[in-house]
Scaffold this motif. Sequence first.
Motif, PDB file in Angstrom:
ATOM      1  N   THR A 218       0.825  -1.208   0.000  1.00 49.75           N
ATOM      2  CA  THR A 218       0.000   0.000   0.000  1.00 49.75           C
ATOM      3  C   THR A 218       0.858   1.256   0.000  1.00 49.75           C
ATOM      4  N   ASP A 219       0.245   2.354  -0.369  1.00 54.09           N
ATOM      5  CA  ASP A 219       0.883   3.668  -0.354  1.00 54.09           C
ATOM      6  C   ASP A 219       0.381   4.421   0.864  1.00 54.09           C
ATOM      7  N   ASN A 220       1.227   4.519   1.893  1.00 53.54           N
ATOM      8  CA  ASN A 220       0.870   5.213   3.132  1.00 53.54           C
ATOM      9  C   ASN A 220      -0.371   4.616   3.791  1.00 53.54           C
ATOM     10  N   GLY A 221      -0.508   3.286   3.687  1.00 56.49           N
ATOM     11  CA  GLY A 221      -1.616   2.630   4.362  1.00 56.49           C
ATOM     12  C   GLY A 221      -2.959   2.845   3.700  1.00 56.49           C
ATOM     13  N   GLU A 222      -2.971   3.259   2.426  1.00 56.84           N
ATOM     14  CA  GLU A 222      -4.224   3.487   1.727  1.00 56.84           C
ATOM     15  C   GLU A 222      -4.254   2.708   0.413  1.00 56.84           C
ATOM     16  N   ILE A 223      -5.460   2.267   0.033  1.00 60.46           N
ATOM     17  CA  ILE A 223      -5.649   1.524  -1.204  1.00 60.46           C
ATOM     18  C   ILE A 223      -6.552   2.340  -2.115  1.00 60.46           C
ATOM     19  N   PRO A 224      -6.105   2.672  -3.323  1.00 59.29           N
ATOM     20  CA  PRO A 224      -6.944   3.470  -4.228  1.00 59.29           C
ATOM     21  C   PRO A 224      -8.329   2.851  -4.403  1.00 59.29           C
ATOM     22  N   ALA A 225      -9.359   3.682  -4.368  1.00 62.17           N
ATOM     23  CA  ALA A 225     -10.732   3.193  -4.445  1.00 62.17           C
ATOM     24  C   ALA A 225     -10.989   2.423  -5.737  1.00 62.17           C
ATOM     25  N   GLU A 226     -10.416   2.891  -6.838  1.00 60.29           N
ATOM     26  CA  GLU A 226     -10.654   2.230  -8.117  1.00 60.29           C
ATOM     27  C   GLU A 226     -10.206   0.775  -8.074  1.00 60.29           C
ATOM     28  N   GLU A 227      -9.017   0.536  -7.521  1.00 57.18           N
ATOM     29  CA  GLU A 227      -8.489  -0.821  -7.435  1.00 57.18           C
ATOM     30  C   GLU A 227      -9.308  -1.656  -6.459  1.00 57.18           C
ATOM     31  N   TYR A 228      -9.583  -1.110  -5.298  1.00 62.86           N
ATOM     32  CA  TYR A 228     -10.320  -1.828  -4.245  1.00 62.86           C
ATOM     33  C   TYR A 228     -11.702  -2.248  -4.748  1.00 62.86           C
ATOM     34  N   GLU A 229     -12.404  -1.315  -5.340  1.00 63.48           N
ATOM     35  CA  GLU A 229     -13.778  -1.578  -5.759  1.00 63.48           C
ATOM     36  C   GLU A 229     -13.844  -2.513  -6.961  1.00 63.48           C
ATOM     37  N   LYS A 230     -12.863  -2.417  -7.863  1.00 64.45           N
ATOM     38  CA  LYS A 230     -12.825  -3.323  -9.006  1.00 64.45           C
ATOM     39  C   LYS A 230     -12.689  -4.768  -8.550  1.00 64.45           C
ATOM     40  N   ILE A 231     -11.778  -5.005  -7.617  1.00 71.02           N
ATOM     41  CA  ILE A 231     -11.525  -6.367  -7.141  1.00 71.02           C
ATOM     42  C   ILE A 231     -12.705  -6.895  -6.331  1.00 71.02           C
ATOM     43  N   MET A 232     -13.198  -6.098  -5.397  1.00 73.71           N
ATOM     44  CA  MET A 232     -14.254  -6.578  -4.505  1.00 73.71           C
ATOM     45  C   MET A 232     -15.580  -6.780  -5.238  1.00 73.71           C
ATOM     46  N   THR A 233     -15.918  -5.929  -6.183  1.00 78.42           N
ATOM     47  CA  THR A 233     -17.175  -6.123  -6.923  1.00 78.42           C
ATOM     48  C   THR A 233     -17.069  -7.260  -7.925  1.00 78.42           C
ATOM     49  N   THR A 234     -15.836  -7.647  -8.276  1.00 76.01           N
ATOM     50  CA  THR A 234     -15.643  -8.836  -9.111  1.00 76.01           C
ATOM     51  C   THR A 234     -15.852 -10.098  -8.297  1.00 76.01           C
ATOM     52  N   TYR A 235     -15.314 -10.138  -7.086  1.00 76.91           N
ATOM     53  CA  TYR A 235     -15.287 -11.372  -6.309  1.00 76.91           C
ATOM     54  C   TYR A 235     -16.479 -11.554  -5.377  1.00 76.91           C
ATOM     55  N   PHE A 236     -17.307 -10.530  -5.218  1.00 71.72           N
ATOM     56  CA  PHE A 236     -18.475 -10.653  -4.351  1.00 71.72           C
ATOM     57  C   PHE A 236     -19.665  -9.923  -4.971  1.00 71.72           C
ATOM     58  N   PRO A 237     -20.885 -10.345  -4.676  1.00 76.09           N
ATOM     59  CA  PRO A 237     -22.080  -9.651  -5.176  1.00 76.09           C
ATOM     60  C   PRO A 237     -22.378  -8.404  -4.341  1.00 76.09           C
ATOM     61  N   VAL A 238     -21.480  -7.429  -4.444  1.00 76.73           N
ATOM     62  CA  VAL A 238     -21.599  -6.204  -3.646  1.00 76.73           C
ATOM     63  C   VAL A 238     -21.584  -4.990  -4.569  1.00 76.73           C
ATOM     64  N   SER A 239     -22.082  -3.881  -4.061  1.00 76.05           N
ATOM     65  CA  SER A 239     -22.071  -2.620  -4.797  1.00 76.05           C
ATOM     66  C   SER A 239     -21.002  -1.711  -4.231  1.00 76.05           C
TER      67      SER A 239
END
Length: 423
Positions: A305-326
């Motif tokens: 991570t960069d300073n303990g933060e994960i870019p929203a674009e990356e986080y949301e792309k991965i999580m919405t792919t692997y789970f039925p979440v919005s």
Amino acid sequence: MEDIKWFIKKFGIIFVILLVMIVSVGIFFEKNVRKSSAEETWEKPVQISDIEFWQEESDYERENEDNSPYWIIPQSKSLLSEEESKNIQNEALTAAELVKVVYKDIVIIDDVPAYASGIDGFTNEQGEQVIKILGKSGYVCVKENVEMQNYDKLQNFYKSYLIGQNTLITVFVVQADGLLGAQTFVYRNEKLQSYYVGIRWREGGEPEILGTSVSDLSEIKFTEKGYFIYTFENPVAHAGLREYWRVKLLPEKCRELTEKYIAGLSYVNYNMLVVNWDSSNVEDILMPCMFEDIYRIYTGKNLKTDNGEIPAEEYEKIMTTYFPVSTEQLRKYCKYNEKSNSYEYDMISASPYPPFGEVVDYTENSDGTITLIVDGVWADYNSDCAFTNRIVVQPFEDGTFRYLANSIEQKELELPVIARMNP
């Protein structure tokens, strides 16, 4: 000059004594820290008695502390005679001679722990070759992720143990670094013991005995699913509460499904595997720390991570792919920072003695989804089927997939307590 020699000799003896005391205290501290950590889990683990640890130095330790890497482990008085022990050592060297062709081109590096093989770049293929040669020669042998050869002999040993008949068996274990161990299980006069012979290699493939070790066992178990589980009377620091081998491998397809969908998921750090959920209540499993494991499954790499933060674009792309979440659900439950448009990194802390899952059966559904039947293996607590999951996954053409639902049934043990819950 004689006074100087006397001083150096005396000082050297004192230094050695102090060094041994420091190492002993360090081991005692490690064992008690380990004991304290384990007691925080759902079940009280095996206790290590201070009296047992501070036992008088055994004859084995006095004789071998200069030439065996195992001397610092508390040793037991062997159930084997001196002649029997020597025969086992000779058998280990004989077996090693059979596989020396695998080691003939190895390169030995010097700066390694005394208990390691020192082989530079020993491969899985080489390990499998060793197992194949030993197996064809009639030896019982095993390597991680390789089916034990001649395991019927281990089963016969276990049957004799169950009826109280004196018996013993030697199992050859190929370690990941190329070290060959000959581990003899002895049951004699209602006592259980392990006699271990370590074989290392010189360049050119010449075997030699690294050392031997004698340890009392409190229990052994051969499960119907094919696990051999054994318990040391005095568990080794940093090891599990119990040791085990997968004697009979799962079918190849089950192993492939385990590797793709289950390996890397945790039963103890987040709720995904220990609550019943589907798309209607997926919020119940959204915990920030789970992203680290899902990221590793997606990329095959550890999260940075960069300073303990994960870019929203990356986080949301991965999580919405692997789970039925919005995106809205993720931002509500997973520590989204609107100002930086990022998610806070929530590191997973290691938990002692966690269970793991393995796919034991599956159904390919008409809608293209797969229902995985997953057994939770908790060998540290003597179970190869602590609980059973039914996990529905949806594969995609690009190789990714989505977890759609999970249900879990408690079997031999209670479900683990999740360390952290949603705020």
